[in-house]
Design an enzyme around this catalytic site. Structure first.
Site, mmCIF file in Angstrom:
data_model
loop_
_atom_site.group_PDB
_atom_site.id
_atom_site.type_symbol
_atom_site.label_atom_id
_atom_site.label_comp_id
_atom_site.label_asym_id
_atom_site.label_seq_id
_atom_site.Cartn_x
_atom_site.Cartn_y
_atom_site.Cartn_z
ATOM 1 N N LYS A 176 1.612 70.818 44.311
ATOM 2 C CA LYS A 176 1.103 70.494 42.988
ATOM 3 C C LYS A 176 1.185 71.737 42.111
ATOM 4 O O LYS A 176 0.360 72.640 42.188
ATOM 5 C CB LYS A 176 -0.350 70.018 43.022
ATOM 6 C CG LYS A 176 -0.708 69.303 41.718
ATOM 7 C CD LYS A 176 -2.147 69.433 41.306
ATOM 8 C CE LYS A 176 -2.481 70.661 40.527
ATOM 9 N NZ LYS A 176 -1.812 70.784 39.227
ATOM 10 N N GLU A 251 -5.538 82.912 46.680
ATOM 11 C CA GLU A 251 -5.268 84.149 45.923
ATOM 12 C C GLU A 251 -5.852 83.925 44.535
ATOM 13 O O GLU A 251 -5.385 83.067 43.795
ATOM 14 C CB GLU A 251 -3.766 84.426 45.866
ATOM 15 C CG GLU A 251 -3.461 85.894 45.601
ATOM 16 C CD GLU A 251 -3.276 86.231 44.144
ATOM 17 O OE1 GLU A 251 -4.271 86.105 43.371
ATOM 18 O OE2 GLU A 251 -2.158 86.636 43.759
ATOM 19 N N CYS A 285 -1.739 88.361 38.091
ATOM 20 C CA CYS A 285 -2.955 88.512 38.900
ATOM 21 C C CYS A 285 -3.242 89.976 39.199
ATOM 22 O O CYS A 285 -4.396 90.376 39.312
ATOM 23 C CB CYS A 285 -2.848 87.709 40.182
ATOM 24 S SG CYS A 285 -1.333 87.994 41.096
ATOM 25 N N GLU A 386 -11.933 88.169 34.580
ATOM 26 C CA GLU A 386 -10.514 88.141 34.212
ATOM 27 C C GLU A 386 -10.340 87.503 32.843
ATOM 28 O O GLU A 386 -10.613 86.315 32.686
ATOM 29 C CB GLU A 386 -9.764 87.258 35.218
ATOM 30 C CG GLU A 386 -8.868 87.977 36.146
ATOM 31 C CD GLU A 386 -7.960 87.011 36.914
ATOM 32 O OE1 GLU A 386 -8.216 85.792 36.979
ATOM 33 O OE2 GLU A 386 -6.987 87.515 37.467
HETATM 34 O O1 TXE Z 1 -6.478 78.086 36.523
HETATM 35 P P1 TXE Z 1 -6.850 77.118 37.694
HETATM 36 P P2 TXE Z 1 -6.405 77.896 34.955
HETATM 37 C C1 TXE Z 1 -7.104 82.738 36.397
HETATM 38 C C2 TXE Z 1 -7.091 83.347 35.017
HETATM 39 C C3 TXE Z 1 -7.184 82.144 34.143
HETATM 40 C C4 TXE Z 1 -8.124 81.275 34.942
HETATM 41 C C5 TXE Z 1 -8.100 79.823 34.593
HETATM 42 O O2 TXE Z 1 -8.213 84.163 34.848
HETATM 43 O O3 TXE Z 1 -7.703 82.428 32.869
HETATM 44 O O4 TXE Z 1 -7.696 81.458 36.271
HETATM 45 O O5 TXE Z 1 -6.762 79.364 34.529
HETATM 46 C C6 TXE Z 1 -5.132 73.474 39.831
HETATM 47 N N1 TXE Z 1 -8.558 71.016 42.735
HETATM 48 N N2 TXE Z 1 -5.776 82.612 36.962
HETATM 49 O O6 TXE Z 1 -7.446 76.963 34.441
HETATM 50 O O7 TXE Z 1 -7.854 76.090 37.311
HETATM 51 C C7 TXE Z 1 -4.472 73.498 38.477
HETATM 52 O O8 TXE Z 1 -4.047 72.205 38.103
HETATM 53 C C8 TXE Z 1 -7.288 71.369 43.006
HETATM 54 C C9 TXE Z 1 -5.407 83.618 37.914
HETATM 55 O O9 TXE Z 1 -5.014 77.558 34.606
HETATM 56 O O10 TXE Z 1 -7.181 78.006 38.823
HETATM 57 C C10 TXE Z 1 -3.355 74.485 38.716
HETATM 58 O O11 TXE Z 1 -2.292 73.868 39.424
HETATM 59 N N3 TXE Z 1 -6.511 72.029 42.135
HETATM 60 C C11 TXE Z 1 -4.245 83.195 38.707
HETATM 61 C C12 TXE Z 1 -4.024 75.511 39.629
HETATM 62 O O12 TXE Z 1 -5.129 74.837 40.208
HETATM 63 C C13 TXE Z 1 -7.019 72.334 40.940
HETATM 64 C C14 TXE Z 1 -3.154 82.503 37.991
HETATM 65 C C15 TXE Z 1 -4.513 76.765 38.891
HETATM 66 O O13 TXE Z 1 -5.452 76.362 37.951
HETATM 67 C C16 TXE Z 1 -8.346 71.988 40.591
HETATM 68 C C17 TXE Z 1 -3.653 81.551 37.024
HETATM 69 C C18 TXE Z 1 -9.128 71.302 41.567
HETATM 70 N N4 TXE Z 1 -10.391 70.941 41.352
HETATM 71 C C19 TXE Z 1 -4.918 81.648 36.529
HETATM 72 N N5 TXE Z 1 -8.582 72.421 39.345
HETATM 73 C C20 TXE Z 1 -3.754 84.215 39.703
HETATM 74 N N6 TXE Z 1 -4.466 84.383 40.820
HETATM 75 O O14 TXE Z 1 -2.706 84.805 39.523
HETATM 76 C C21 TXE Z 1 -7.450 73.028 38.908
HETATM 77 N N7 TXE Z 1 -6.503 72.968 39.873
#
Ligand code: TXE
Length: 504
Positions: A176, A251, A285, A386
């Site tokens: 996904k 991660e 990240c 972050e």
């Molecule tokens: O991330 P999410 P978002 C951090 C960064 C950013 C914050 C929020 O600080 O501002 O996260 O970003 C899926 N069950 N990072 O909202 O929610 C979602 O659809 C299963 C750091 O975009 O973490 C997507 O595929 N999956 C990071 C994935 O999770 C779920 C990189 C990431 O989304 C879900 C990106 C659920 N309940 C953002 N809810 C890094 N570590 O590099 C969401 N998703």
């Protein structure tokens, strides 16, 4: 919609059960990029079940390792020959510059080749049982069905870190990708299928995390969840995987310290401090979002950073002069703006940026100017949380002697719930090693920032994560290890229930 931008479930390309779709637009300029299905929870459950059937009944878990490796090499070959086209898909979804997207493709090719090599390495080992009639061996087997959930900042790279080891070890999976950046995931599963991956091994679900996420992280048919994304979502996923005790790899980003001692090579340190935070507009990240600089060089360093940050040129995929791109979405830009506003309200000094760029070229994109917040303290939310944008916070340290300065720098650098990455800049090799050893972060750069190699491990300390990616450990996450004890000369032992008194 073409037949290949659908969901892939059990080898069939499908629309969402309720016919819902989502428009993907380029964050750099708002141009339409794709229309993709928006899956339902039932679609996600179907995908999980298809992966289960493919694991329990299909050939992939038992396919010889050289064949699994060959498939990963063929995928790398396809990416090599289609690099420009796939880089463009990625650039349009993310808004990042083509030059960056091409570099990402090179990384992805090396990740697939790395795991192709590991697929055949270390098949297991024989253990000396100390008994002549026993063969005792340790073997590796795939974990089973993997839910692979990936973010939007490096869509295909993050996906390759999960899909390549999952396949190398013989698992089946449901992928996904972020709902914001689905295009290269579609390319990946389509290409794997074309290259001969059996039906049901790779399944693709597109859609919002809160809708399709729960079946992927809760269903008893799933054995492993690997997630890269935000800390809040990571905690939720960990909780939802707990009742069925799934294998879990997370991660969750970082607030990564970049420490500059006064004895550093300042030319290089300042230059790399800019790369550390402004690469991909800070949506990395491991971004060096916290500059921790020795007080005696603060003015010289920060003045130079401010002057250069003000000159950074922003632009979209096809702007060859651009140095960095837009943020991923309107909502994400608002989040970054809120962190900057909170920092200023808490006493940080805004030295540069802190606004959207002006000009018609930027109106339809989600751009935000490179920003430096000076005189921060570790109590501030912009230092602790972050923002995931082009926002550098500056803290200072000092000490009466060598040890006191190092203690002060290390204390600041470790004052975070995160622990993903960090850097230390000094020309004193002893100091570099001492400080690196004390930093509670999973990757430490000494006099550098950002490079990584697939042969090394990647992963976080503390709340930055669970489990490791890449290196040898990256494959271990996707394998179960089994000890097989084979007694070749079984014989009764008569330890229990032997002849009773008087019966012999
Ligand atoms: O991330 P999410 P978002 C951090 C960064 C950013 C914050 C929020 O600080 O501002 O996260 O970003 C899926 N069950 N990072 O909202 O929610 C979602 O659809 C299963 C750091 O975009 O973490 C997507 O595929 N999956 C990071 C994935 O999770 C779920 C990189 C990431 O989304 C879900 C990106 C659920 N309940 C953002 N809810 C890094 N570590 O590099 C969401 N998703």
């Amino acid at each position: 919609m073409t037949g290949t931008t659908r969901l892939l479930i059990g080898g069939e390309w499908r629309d969402a059960a309720d016919g819902a779709t989502r428009e993907i637009r380029c964050p750099a300029d708002g141009r339409p990029v794709a229309t993709v299905p928006e899956a339902t929870a039932d679609d996600a459950l179907d995908a999980v079940r298809a992966a289960r059937v493919a694991f329990d009944e299909g050939p992939w878990p038992h396919t010889p390792a050289p064949e699994r490796a060959a498939l990963l090499h063929r995928l790398a070959d396809r990416l090599t020959s289609e690099k420009e086209e796939v880089a463009r898909l990625e650039a349009l979804d993310t808004g990042k510059r083509m030059v960056e997207a091409r570099l990402d493709m090179d990384d992805i090719i090396s990740v697939f080749r790395h795991y192709a090599g590991l697929a055949q390495a270390e098949a297991g080992r024989v253990v000396d049982a100390g008994m002549p009639d026993v063969v005792s061996r340790v073997v590796h087997e795939p974990v089973g069905v993997c839910s692979l959930i990936t973010p939007w900042n490096y869509p295909l790279l993050q996906t390759s870190w999960k899909v390549a080891p999952a396949l190398a070890a013989g698992n089946t999976f449901v992928l996904k990708p972020s709902e914001l950046t689905p295009s290269t995931a579609v390319w990946l599963v389509r290409t794997l299928t074309e290259e001969g991956l059996p039906a049901g091994v790779a399944n693709l679900v597109l859609g919002a995390g809160d809708r399709v996420g729960p079946p992927l992280t809760e269903a008893p048919e799933v054995d492993l969840v690997s997630f890269t994304g935000g800390l809040v979502t990571g905690r939720r996923i960990m909780a939802s995987a707990a009742p069925t005790v799934k294998r879990i790899a997370l991660e969750l980003g970082g607030k990564n310290p970049n420490i500059l001692f006064a004895d550093a090579d300042l030319d290089a340190a300042i230059d790399l401090a800019l790369t550390a935070i402004f690469l991909d507009s800070g949506q990395v990240c491991s971004a060096g979002s916290r500059l921790i600089v020795e007080e005696s060089i603060h003015d010289e360093v920060v003045d130079e950073l401010v002057a250069r940050a003000a000159r950074i040129r922003l632009g979209g995929p096809d702007d060859e002069q651009a140095e960095t791109g837009p943020l991923i979405s309107a909502g994400h830009r608002e989040k970054v703006e809120a962190y900057v506003a909170a920092g200023v309200a808490e006493g940080a000094v805004l030295r540069v940026g802190g606004a959207r760029p002006e000009g018609a070229a930027y109106d339809a994109g989600f751009y935000y100017l490179p920003t430096i917040l000076d005189r921060c303290t570790s109590a501030m939310s912009c230092v602790q949380e972050e923002s995931f944008g082009p926002v550098l916070t500056v803290e200072t340290f000092s000490g009466e002697d060598r040890d006191a300065a190092e203690d002060a720098a290390v204390a600041l650098a470790n004052d975070t719930v995160y622990g993903l990455a960090g850097a230390v800049w000094t020309q004193n090799a002893g100091r570099a090693e001492r400080v690196a050893a004390r930093l509670r972060h999973g990757t430490i750069w000494i006099n550098d920032y950002h490079p990584y190699v697939p042969q090394a491990e990647w992963g976080g300390f503390k709340q930055s994560g669970v489990g490791r990616e890449l290196g040898l450990a990256g494959l271990a996450e996707y394998r179960e290890t089994k000890h097989v004890w084979h007694n070749t000369r079984p014989a009764a032992q008569h330890w229990f229930g032997g002849p009773q008194d008087g019966q012999s």
